[in-house]
Design a protein around this motif. Structure first.
Motif, PDB file in Angstrom:
ATOM      1  N   LEU A 126       0.810  -1.219   0.000  1.00 14.21           N
ATOM      2  CA  LEU A 126       0.000   0.000   0.000  1.00 14.21           C
ATOM      3  C   LEU A 126       0.841   1.266   0.000  1.00 14.21           C
ATOM      4  CD1 LEU A 126      -2.866  -0.554   2.621  1.00 14.21           C
ATOM      5  CD2 LEU A 126      -3.085  -0.428   0.144  1.00 14.21           C
ATOM      6  N   GLU A 127       0.401   2.212  -0.802  1.00 22.61           N
ATOM      7  CA  GLU A 127       0.900   3.580  -0.712  1.00 22.61           C
ATOM      8  C   GLU A 127      -0.308   4.457  -0.411  1.00 22.61           C
ATOM      9  OE1 GLU A 127       3.696   5.270  -3.758  1.00 22.61           O
ATOM     10  OE2 GLU A 127       2.091   6.759  -3.976  1.00 22.61           O
ATOM     11  N   ILE A 128      -0.207   5.262   0.630  1.00 22.54           N
ATOM     12  CA  ILE A 128      -1.322   6.131   1.012  1.00 22.54           C
ATOM     13  C   ILE A 128      -0.853   7.577   1.018  1.00 22.54           C
ATOM     14  CG2 ILE A 128      -3.064   6.665   2.751  1.00 22.54           C
ATOM     15  CD1 ILE A 128      -2.822   3.814   3.773  1.00 22.54           C
ATOM     16  N   ASP A 129      -1.512   8.388   0.233  1.00 24.90           N
ATOM     17  CA  ASP A 129      -1.172   9.814   0.121  1.00 24.90           C
ATOM     18  C   ASP A 129       0.319  10.016  -0.143  1.00 24.90           C
ATOM     19  OD1 ASP A 129      -3.829  10.325   0.540  1.00 24.90           O
ATOM     20  OD2 ASP A 129      -3.611  10.865   2.650  1.00 24.90           O
ATOM     21  N   GLY A 130       0.848   9.192  -1.045  1.00 31.85           N
ATOM     22  CA  GLY A 130       2.234   9.333  -1.480  1.00 31.85           C
ATOM     23  C   GLY A 130       3.263   8.646  -0.608  1.00 31.85           C
ATOM     24  N   GLU A 131       2.836   7.956   0.447  1.00 37.10           N
ATOM     25  CA  GLU A 131       3.788   7.311   1.361  1.00 37.10           C
ATOM     26  C   GLU A 131       3.645   5.792   1.325  1.00 37.10           C
ATOM     27  OE1 GLU A 131       5.458   7.640   5.920  1.00 37.10           O
ATOM     28  OE2 GLU A 131       3.666   8.756   5.341  1.00 37.10           O
ATOM     29  N   LEU A 132       4.775   5.109   1.105  1.00 40.43           N
ATOM     30  CA  LEU A 132       4.802   3.649   1.149  1.00 40.43           C
ATOM     31  C   LEU A 132       4.725   3.239   2.617  1.00 40.43           C
ATOM     32  CD1 LEU A 132       5.113   1.322  -0.940  1.00 40.43           C
ATOM     33  CD2 LEU A 132       7.542   1.294  -0.354  1.00 40.43           C
ATOM     34  N   VAL A 133       3.534   2.879   3.067  1.00 39.62           N
ATOM     35  CA  VAL A 133       3.293   2.763   4.508  1.00 39.62           C
ATOM     36  C   VAL A 133       4.015   1.592   5.167  1.00 39.62           C
ATOM     37  CG1 VAL A 133       1.145   4.062   4.614  1.00 39.62           C
ATOM     38  CG2 VAL A 133       1.079   1.655   3.955  1.00 39.62           C
ATOM     39  N   ALA A 134       4.389   0.564   4.400  1.00 38.77           N
ATOM     40  CA  ALA A 134       5.121  -0.557   4.993  1.00 38.77           C
ATOM     41  C   ALA A 134       6.506  -0.145   5.474  1.00 38.77           C
ATOM     42  CB  ALA A 134       5.240  -1.704   3.990  1.00 38.77           C
ATOM     43  N   GLN A 135       7.013   0.992   4.976  1.00 39.22           N
ATOM     44  CA  GLN A 135       8.325   1.469   5.408  1.00 39.22           C
ATOM     45  C   GLN A 135       8.226   2.591   6.442  1.00 39.22           C
ATOM     46  OE1 GLN A 135      11.113   0.317   5.287  1.00 39.22           O
ATOM     47  NE2 GLN A 135      11.411  -0.938   3.473  1.00 39.22           N
ATOM     48  N   HIS A 136       7.027   2.887   6.887  1.00 38.67           N
ATOM     49  CA  HIS A 136       6.877   3.927   7.903  1.00 38.67           C
ATOM     50  C   HIS A 136       7.530   3.449   9.207  1.00 38.67           C
ATOM     51  CE1 HIS A 136       5.075   6.764  10.698  1.00 38.67           C
ATOM     52  NE2 HIS A 136       4.666   7.489   9.667  1.00 38.67           N
ATOM     53  N   PRO A 137       8.288   4.299   9.883  1.00 35.40           N
ATOM     54  CA  PRO A 137       8.950   3.895  11.133  1.00 35.40           C
ATOM     55  C   PRO A 137       7.993   3.297  12.166  1.00 35.40           C
ATOM     56  CG  PRO A 137       9.805   6.001  10.406  1.00 35.40           C
ATOM     57  CD  PRO A 137       8.662   5.675   9.494  1.00 35.40           C
ATOM     58  N   ASP A 138       6.781   3.833  12.268  1.00 36.23           N
ATOM     59  CA  ASP A 138       5.817   3.311  13.242  1.00 36.23           C
ATOM     60  C   ASP A 138       5.440   1.862  12.922  1.00 36.23           C
ATOM     61  OD1 ASP A 138       5.901   5.804  14.351  1.00 36.23           O
ATOM     62  OD2 ASP A 138       3.865   6.389  13.763  1.00 36.23           O
ATOM     63  N   TYR A 139       5.322   1.551  11.635  1.00 40.67           N
ATOM     64  CA  TYR A 139       4.970   0.186  11.240  1.00 40.67           C
ATOM     65  C   TYR A 139       6.147  -0.761  11.455  1.00 40.67           C
ATOM     66  CZ  TYR A 139       3.597  -3.805   8.371  1.00 40.67           C
ATOM     67  OH  TYR A 139       3.308  -5.078   7.936  1.00 40.67           O
ATOM     68  N   ARG A 140       7.346  -0.312  11.138  1.00 39.51           N
ATOM     69  CA  ARG A 140       8.525  -1.157  11.335  1.00 39.51           C
ATOM     70  C   ARG A 140       8.713  -1.493  12.811  1.00 39.51           C
ATOM     71  NH1 ARG A 140      12.977   2.195   8.274  1.00 39.51           N
ATOM     72  NH2 ARG A 140      14.379   0.632   9.168  1.00 39.51           N
ATOM     73  N   LYS A 141       8.481  -0.526  13.674  1.00 38.35           N
ATOM     74  CA  LYS A 141       8.568  -0.788  15.114  1.00 38.35           C
ATOM     75  C   LYS A 141       7.477  -1.766  15.544  1.00 38.35           C
ATOM     76  CE  LYS A 141      10.558   3.697  16.384  1.00 38.35           C
ATOM     77  NZ  LYS A 141      10.333   4.963  17.125  1.00 38.35           N
ATOM     78  N   TYR A 142       6.289  -1.592  14.997  1.00 33.42           N
ATOM     79  CA  TYR A 142       5.171  -2.475  15.328  1.00 33.42           C
ATOM     80  C   TYR A 142       5.475  -3.916  14.917  1.00 33.42           C
ATOM     81  CZ  TYR A 142       0.706  -4.854  14.666  1.00 33.42           C
ATOM     82  OH  TYR A 142      -0.303  -5.784  14.679  1.00 33.42           O
ATOM     83  N   ILE A 143       5.998  -4.086  13.700  1.00 32.37           N
ATOM     84  CA  ILE A 143       6.305  -5.424  13.203  1.00 32.37           C
ATOM     85  C   ILE A 143       7.376  -6.090  14.054  1.00 32.37           C
ATOM     86  CG2 ILE A 143       7.472  -6.634  11.307  1.00 32.37           C
ATOM     87  CD1 ILE A 143       4.509  -6.301  10.864  1.00 32.37           C
ATOM     88  N   PHE A 144       8.398  -5.330  14.421  1.00 29.91           N
ATOM     89  CA  PHE A 144       9.449  -5.895  15.265  1.00 29.91           C
ATOM     90  C   PHE A 144       8.856  -6.375  16.593  1.00 29.91           C
ATOM     91  CE2 PHE A 144      12.739  -5.840  18.466  1.00 29.91           C
ATOM     92  CZ  PHE A 144      13.801  -6.459  17.827  1.00 29.91           C
ATOM     93  N   LYS A 145       8.047  -5.537  17.202  1.00 32.05           N
ATOM     94  CA  LYS A 145       7.441  -5.906  18.479  1.00 32.05           C
ATOM     95  C   LYS A 145       6.515  -7.105  18.316  1.00 32.05           C
ATOM     96  CE  LYS A 145       4.973  -3.942  22.427  1.00 32.05           C
ATOM     97  NZ  LYS A 145       4.067  -5.078  22.621  1.00 32.05           N
ATOM     98  N   ARG A 146       5.748  -7.099  17.241  1.00 29.20           N
ATOM     99  CA  ARG A 146       4.778  -8.172  17.000  1.00 29.20           C
ATOM    100  C   ARG A 146       5.475  -9.519  16.794  1.00 29.20           C
ATOM    101  NH1 ARG A 146      -0.321  -9.673  17.531  1.00 29.20           N
ATOM    102  NH2 ARG A 146      -1.482 -10.202  15.676  1.00 29.20           N
ATOM    103  N   LEU A 147       6.601  -9.503  16.084  1.00 23.99           N
ATOM    104  CA  LEU A 147       7.269 -10.752  15.739  1.00 23.99           C
ATOM    105  C   LEU A 147       8.330 -11.184  16.744  1.00 23.99           C
ATOM    106  CD1 LEU A 147       7.746 -10.445  11.871  1.00 23.99           C
ATOM    107  CD2 LEU A 147       5.889 -11.503  13.146  1.00 23.99           C
ATOM    108  N   VAL A 148       8.893 -10.233  17.480  1.00 26.40           N
ATOM    109  CA  VAL A 148      10.008 -10.571  18.370  1.00 26.40           C
ATOM    110  C   VAL A 148       9.677 -10.341  19.839  1.00 26.40           C
ATOM    111  CG1 VAL A 148      12.416 -10.120  18.934  1.00 26.40           C
ATOM    112  CG2 VAL A 148      11.673 -10.060  16.555  1.00 26.40           C
ATOM    113  N   ASP A 149       9.386  -9.101  20.212  1.00 28.28           N
ATOM    114  CA  ASP A 149       9.187  -8.781  21.624  1.00 28.28           C
ATOM    115  C   ASP A 149       8.112  -9.638  22.278  1.00 28.28           C
ATOM    116  OD1 ASP A 149      11.091  -6.909  21.309  1.00 28.28           O
ATOM    117  OD2 ASP A 149       9.853  -5.178  21.831  1.00 28.28           O
TER     118      ASP A 149
END
Length: 239
Positions: A206-229
């Protein structure tokens, strides 16, 4: 033992400025080899001011690579049969058009911030509700099929009207019908606009309003926490 492993990891990352952000890239999964001569990553570009949807090719490849997975933060999908789908890059477009964003903006998921605000705006702009009053069709785990993209409102002429699709789902009692119908229309639109068959698409993102949201810092932190922490929460002491 698990707590010991965690302690070692904490010692390694203690000097990193933002460990969750830096280490998310190590969670990248291998892409599957294309079924045909080439594989594709398709970007679904949403403009919430309008709203509108456009399509683009994010990557075209003959051999899969970790670089492609890293570019779109492909970490695989949740493995449990009943796990909520919450990946912004996925191999199933059915997840993106239905449950991904609703799951991410639940109270216990993404923390408040720029990305959550953007996803909440997107949810209220492009999704519609297939539910009907006290109907039990979408209760419990079945809520994942309740909210889907309004492709007609996004400018796709061949898409069904929300009211029409809601009536079909309610009358048939098939809670998955809405997702199937919308996914079919979207795949046909991708084939028409980009000349890519569904079987040749390796990933959707997904790109929303010009931003590739999978690379958003908030999402990257979320994924790390979801998969590791979360795997270390309540870990038992070992030898």
């Amino acid at each position: 033992m698990i707590r010991g492993i965690k302690a070692i990891g904490e010692a390694i990352i203690k000097d990193m400025e933002d460990p969750q952000l830096d280490l998310a890239r190590f969670l990248i999964e291998d892409l599957s080899k294309p079924r045909g001569e080439k594989g594709y990553v398709v970007i679904l570009k949403i403009n919430t001011d309008g709203p509108s949807l456009s399509l683009d090719i994010g990557s075209e490849f003959s051999e899969p690579s970790l670089e492609i997975g890293a570019k779109f933060l492909w970490v695989g999908k949740p493995t449990g049969a009943n796990d909520d789908q919450d990946r912004l890059t996925t191999d199933k477009v059915e997840y993106l058009i239905s449950q991904t964003i609703p799951n991410l903006i639940r109270e216990d998921r993404l923390e408040g911030g720029e990305l959550r605000s953007l996803l909440e705006k997107t949810f209220h702009t492009i999704f519609f509700d297939l539910g009907d009053g006290e109907s039990s069709l979408f209760k419990g785990q079945h809520r994942r099929y309740r909210y889907i993209w309004d492709l007609k409102g996004l400018g796709i002429e061949d898409a069904p009207e929300p009211k029409e699709l809601k009536e079909i789902v309610q009358e048939s009692g098939d809670r998955k019908r809405g997702v199937k119908e919308v996914a079919k229309v979207l795949k046909n639109e991708i084939k028409s606009q980009l000349d890519i068959k569904p079987d040749d698409i390796s990933l959707y993102t997904l790109e929303i309003d010009g931003e590739l949201v999978a690379q958003h810092p908030d999402y990257r932190k979320y994924i790390f926490k979801r998969l590791v922490d979360d795997r270390f929460v309540n870990a038992e002491e070992g030898i």
